[in-house]
Design a protein around this motif. Structure first.
Motif, PDB file in Angstrom:
ATOM      1  N   SER A 106       1.216   6.480 -13.253  1.00 24.32           N
ATOM      2  CA  SER A 106       0.598   6.138 -14.661  1.00 24.32           C
ATOM      3  C   SER A 106       1.499   5.434 -15.245  1.00 24.32           C
ATOM      4  O   SER A 106       0.918   4.320 -16.220  1.00 24.32           O
ATOM      5  CB  SER A 106       0.889   6.561 -15.328  1.00 24.32           C
ATOM      6  OG  SER A 106       2.307   8.224 -15.536  1.00 24.32           O
ATOM      7  N   GLN A 107       2.574   4.126 -14.502  1.00 26.49           N
ATOM      8  CA  GLN A 107       3.441   3.623 -15.389  1.00 26.49           C
ATOM      9  C   GLN A 107       3.243   2.355 -13.902  1.00 26.49           C
ATOM     10  O   GLN A 107       3.561   1.086 -14.356  1.00 26.49           O
ATOM     11  CB  GLN A 107       4.815   3.619 -14.740  1.00 26.49           C
ATOM     12  CG  GLN A 107       4.910   4.746 -15.957  1.00 26.49           C
ATOM     13  CD  GLN A 107       6.446   5.260 -16.220  1.00 26.49           C
ATOM     14  OE1 GLN A 107       6.520   6.515 -15.341  1.00 26.49           O
ATOM     15  NE2 GLN A 107       7.699   5.039 -15.928  1.00 26.49           N
ATOM     16  N   VAL A 108       2.550   2.060 -12.884  1.00 25.87           N
ATOM     17  CA  VAL A 108       2.283   0.789 -12.087  1.00 25.87           C
ATOM     18  C   VAL A 108       0.324   0.749 -12.801  1.00 25.87           C
ATOM     19  O   VAL A 108       0.215   1.145 -12.815  1.00 25.87           O
ATOM     20  CB  VAL A 108       2.016   1.782 -10.682  1.00 25.87           C
ATOM     21  CG1 VAL A 108       1.848  -0.204 -10.110  1.00 25.87           C
ATOM     22  CG2 VAL A 108       3.312   1.348 -10.427  1.00 25.87           C
ATOM     23  N   LYS A 109       0.749  -0.704 -12.996  1.00 28.58           N
ATOM     24  CA  LYS A 109      -0.405  -1.508 -13.597  1.00 28.58           C
ATOM     25  C   LYS A 109      -0.872  -2.275 -11.930  1.00 28.58           C
ATOM     26  O   LYS A 109      -1.046  -3.055 -11.297  1.00 28.58           O
ATOM     27  CB  LYS A 109      -0.197  -2.072 -15.061  1.00 28.58           C
ATOM     28  CG  LYS A 109       0.368  -2.376 -15.793  1.00 28.58           C
ATOM     29  CD  LYS A 109       0.050  -0.318 -16.085  1.00 28.58           C
ATOM     30  CE  LYS A 109       0.538  -0.069 -17.780  1.00 28.58           C
ATOM     31  NZ  LYS A 109       0.100   0.920 -18.421  1.00 28.58           N
ATOM     32  N   GLY A 110      -2.806  -2.270 -12.612  1.00 24.53           N
ATOM     33  CA  GLY A 110      -3.773  -2.338 -11.771  1.00 24.53           C
ATOM     34  C   GLY A 110      -3.361  -2.195 -10.424  1.00 24.53           C
ATOM     35  O   GLY A 110      -4.061  -3.157  -9.231  1.00 24.53           O
ATOM     36  N   TRP A 111      -3.619  -0.733 -10.118  1.00 24.54           N
ATOM     37  CA  TRP A 111      -3.703  -0.855  -7.967  1.00 24.54           C
ATOM     38  C   TRP A 111      -4.920   0.034  -8.254  1.00 24.54           C
ATOM     39  O   TRP A 111      -5.921   0.197  -9.002  1.00 24.54           O
ATOM     40  CB  TRP A 111      -2.160   0.314  -7.782  1.00 24.54           C
ATOM     41  CG  TRP A 111      -2.654   1.751  -8.654  1.00 24.54           C
ATOM     42  CD1 TRP A 111      -1.925   1.755 -10.325  1.00 24.54           C
ATOM     43  CD2 TRP A 111      -3.472   2.735  -8.466  1.00 24.54           C
ATOM     44  NE1 TRP A 111      -1.496   3.209 -10.680  1.00 24.54           N
ATOM     45  CE2 TRP A 111      -2.930   3.819 -10.336  1.00 24.54           C
ATOM     46  CE3 TRP A 111      -5.043   3.312  -8.347  1.00 24.54           C
ATOM     47  CZ2 TRP A 111      -3.489   4.878  -9.797  1.00 24.54           C
ATOM     48  CZ3 TRP A 111      -5.358   4.272  -7.962  1.00 24.54           C
ATOM     49  CH2 TRP A 111      -4.855   5.027  -9.587  1.00 24.54           C
ATOM     50  N   LYS A 112      -5.274   0.182  -6.387  1.00 31.97           N
ATOM     51  CA  LYS A 112      -6.695   0.023  -6.574  1.00 31.97           C
ATOM     52  C   LYS A 112      -6.246   0.799  -5.990  1.00 31.97           C
ATOM     53  O   LYS A 112      -5.900   0.824  -4.768  1.00 31.97           O
ATOM     54  CB  LYS A 112      -7.314  -1.142  -5.848  1.00 31.97           C
ATOM     55  CG  LYS A 112      -9.067  -0.826  -5.571  1.00 31.97           C
ATOM     56  CD  LYS A 112      -9.808  -1.791  -4.925  1.00 31.97           C
ATOM     57  CE  LYS A 112     -11.058  -1.770  -4.468  1.00 31.97           C
ATOM     58  NZ  LYS A 112     -11.926  -1.032  -5.781  1.00 31.97           N
TER      59      LYS A 112
ATOM     60  N   ILE B 114       1.182  -1.205   0.368  1.00 35.08           N
ATOM     61  CA  ILE B 114       0.592  -0.439  -0.192  1.00 35.08           C
ATOM     62  C   ILE B 114       1.041   1.741  -0.466  1.00 35.08           C
ATOM     63  O   ILE B 114       1.817   1.639   0.679  1.00 35.08           O
ATOM     64  CB  ILE B 114      -0.981   0.410   0.801  1.00 35.08           C
ATOM     65  CG1 ILE B 114      -1.482  -1.720   1.447  1.00 35.08           C
ATOM     66  CG2 ILE B 114      -1.959   1.446   1.075  1.00 35.08           C
ATOM     67  CD1 ILE B 114      -2.897  -1.641   2.020  1.00 35.08           C
ATOM     68  N   LEU B 115       0.771   2.586  -0.968  1.00 35.86           N
ATOM     69  CA  LEU B 115       0.924   3.450  -1.064  1.00 35.86           C
ATOM     70  C   LEU B 115       0.181   4.324  -0.607  1.00 35.86           C
ATOM     71  O   LEU B 115      -0.836   4.893  -0.696  1.00 35.86           O
ATOM     72  CB  LEU B 115       1.737   3.670  -2.647  1.00 35.86           C
ATOM     73  CG  LEU B 115       2.242   5.026  -2.806  1.00 35.86           C
ATOM     74  CD1 LEU B 115       3.978   4.957  -1.477  1.00 35.86           C
ATOM     75  CD2 LEU B 115       3.024   5.035  -4.207  1.00 35.86           C
ATOM     76  N   ALA B 116       0.892   5.111   0.714  1.00 40.60           N
ATOM     77  CA  ALA B 116      -0.337   6.252   1.125  1.00 40.60           C
ATOM     78  C   ALA B 116       0.276   7.412   0.843  1.00 40.60           C
ATOM     79  O   ALA B 116       1.762   7.786   0.719  1.00 40.60           O
ATOM     80  CB  ALA B 116       0.134   6.476   2.691  1.00 40.60           C
TER      81      ALA B 116
ATOM     82  N   ALA C 280       4.709   0.487   0.891  1.00 39.01           N
ATOM     83  CA  ALA C 280       5.769   0.572  -0.707  1.00 39.01           C
ATOM     84  C   ALA C 280       6.448   1.252   0.072  1.00 39.01           C
ATOM     85  O   ALA C 280       6.875   1.784  -0.773  1.00 39.01           O
ATOM     86  CB  ALA C 280       4.155   0.464  -1.548  1.00 39.01           C
ATOM     87  N   ALA C 281       6.577   2.124   0.548  1.00 39.83           N
ATOM     88  CA  ALA C 281       7.720   3.472   0.665  1.00 39.83           C
ATOM     89  C   ALA C 281       8.158   3.642   1.507  1.00 39.83           C
ATOM     90  O   ALA C 281       8.594   4.391   2.629  1.00 39.83           O
ATOM     91  CB  ALA C 281       6.707   4.892   0.925  1.00 39.83           C
TER      92      ALA C 281
ATOM     93  N   ALA D 228      10.598   6.938  -7.626  1.00 39.79           N
ATOM     94  CA  ALA D 228      10.037   6.153  -6.035  1.00 39.79           C
ATOM     95  C   ALA D 228       8.733   4.948  -6.283  1.00 39.79           C
ATOM     96  O   ALA D 228       8.802   4.380  -5.960  1.00 39.79           O
ATOM     97  CB  ALA D 228       9.833   7.010  -5.451  1.00 39.79           C
ATOM     98  N   VAL D 229       7.737   5.772  -7.176  1.00 35.58           N
ATOM     99  CA  VAL D 229       6.709   5.030  -7.539  1.00 35.58           C
ATOM    100  C   VAL D 229       6.472   4.039  -8.068  1.00 35.58           C
ATOM    101  O   VAL D 229       5.834   2.337  -7.224  1.00 35.58           O
ATOM    102  CB  VAL D 229       5.566   5.794  -7.473  1.00 35.58           C
ATOM    103  CG1 VAL D 229       3.808   5.617  -8.492  1.00 35.58           C
ATOM    104  CG2 VAL D 229       5.320   7.360  -7.157  1.00 35.58           C
ATOM    105  N   VAL D 230       7.473   4.039  -8.762  1.00 33.35           N
ATOM    106  CA  VAL D 230       7.582   2.855 -10.589  1.00 33.35           C
ATOM    107  C   VAL D 230       8.381   1.517  -9.237  1.00 33.35           C
ATOM    108  O   VAL D 230       7.899   0.679  -8.746  1.00 33.35           O
ATOM    109  CB  VAL D 230       8.202   2.985 -11.166  1.00 33.35           C
ATOM    110  CG1 VAL D 230       8.123   1.576 -11.526  1.00 33.35           C
ATOM    111  CG2 VAL D 230       7.338   3.805 -12.261  1.00 33.35           C
TER     112      VAL D 230
END
Length: 293
Positions: free
Chosen positions: A248-254, A170-172, A202-203, A216-218
């Protein structure tokens, strides 16, 4: 002379009896100003909400405090605005200020007490108990802490039951519009909330809040993105987030949301917030978790 002395003796005796017979008049409890959503939520949960005459802007998002007058942003209070509400006591988070304003309030006769916003469960317990002591409701404080612990145990048991599977990432993100976006690393309230669900922040390689960076997000590869509820519309929802560099480059997150108070501070309803995040994660489809596809 004897009759006069006897007369005054009788009057004195009557006064003495009256003094003992009449119960002392209790002073009304002072009106309160509460600064910081976790502080405000705690005061209401302790049953002292009817004494609150002013809250900070963030606290006004709480349903129980929605009709209470606001005194501005918690870090930029005005002594004149606070004093105009006639409260005798201000209870605030450590972020309340600026310090010169708090000094002005004390010089004007208002009692001011602040509590650390430590992002740990132990800190949440201590804050509840400290506020309860200050309000003269220690037993209610003990009961509220017991409820918090019971809720957290349920969440911990639930996390243990799914421990065999790979914990979700999970990325907050703290967002106030697309131009102000920060990632919550370790040592933050959001980090504690995520860990209590049994998920992975995730961070967690970052410390504190850091600007949202594409690389960093990727690298974080989040499966879920956690936002305060009030921030969703300001970033354009999941669709708006999906257009940002990195996401935009990470697929499938909710996208998952929590109430602002649970993102900003650990209040008495922390266990319930943990359960809501667990529910959202559990209800996500096993494939194509939404967000950016």
């Amino acid at each position: 002379m004897r009759r006069t002395a006897s007369k005054w003796g009788l009057v004195a005796a009557l006064f003495a009896v009256a003094a003992h017979a009449a119960p002392p008049v209790a002073k009304p409890a002072p009106k309160l100003i509460t600064i910081g959503p976790a502080i405000t939520q705690t005061v209401f949960a302790l049953g002292a909400g009817d004494r609150v005459v002013g809250v900070d802007d963030s606290s006004a998002a709480l349903p129980e405090a929605s009709k209470v007058r606001t005194v501005g942003y918690q870090r930029a209070l005005s002594a004149e605005g606070v004093l105009s509400l006639g409260a005798g006591l201000l209870l605030g988070s450590a972020e309340a200020g600026p310090p010169p304003v708090l000094e002005q309030l004390q010089q004007a006769g208002m009692k001011v007490e602040t509590f650390a916003n430590e992002p740990t469960v132990e800190g949440a317990r201590a804050r509840i108990q400290g506020i309860a002591e200050r309000l003269g409701t220690p037993e209610q404080g003990k009961a509220l802490v017991a409820k918090l612990d019971a809720d957290l145990k349920k969440a911990a048991d639930r996390a243990t039951q799914v421990k065999g599977s790979k914990p979700p990432r999970i990325l907050a993100i703290y967002a106030r519009g697309a131009g102000t976006m920060m990632v919550a690393g370790s040592g933050t309230v959001a980090d504690t909330l995520i860990r209590l669900t049994g998920a992975v922040n995730a961070a967690d390689s970052l410390q504190g809040y850091k600007p949202l960076g594409a690389e960093a997000v990727v690298a974080a590869a989040p499966e879920f993105v956690l936002l305060p509820a009030s921030s969703v519309s300001s970033v354009g929802g999941a669709e708006g987030l999906a257009k940002l560099p990195g996401l935009s480059q990470v697929k499938g997150w909710k996208l998952v949301t929590v109430e602002d108070v649970d993102f900003m501070g650990l209040g008495p309803h922390l266990g319930q917030a943990v359960a809501r995040v667990q529910d959202a994660v559990a209800q996500a489809p096993a494939s194509a978790k939404g967000g950016c596809k």
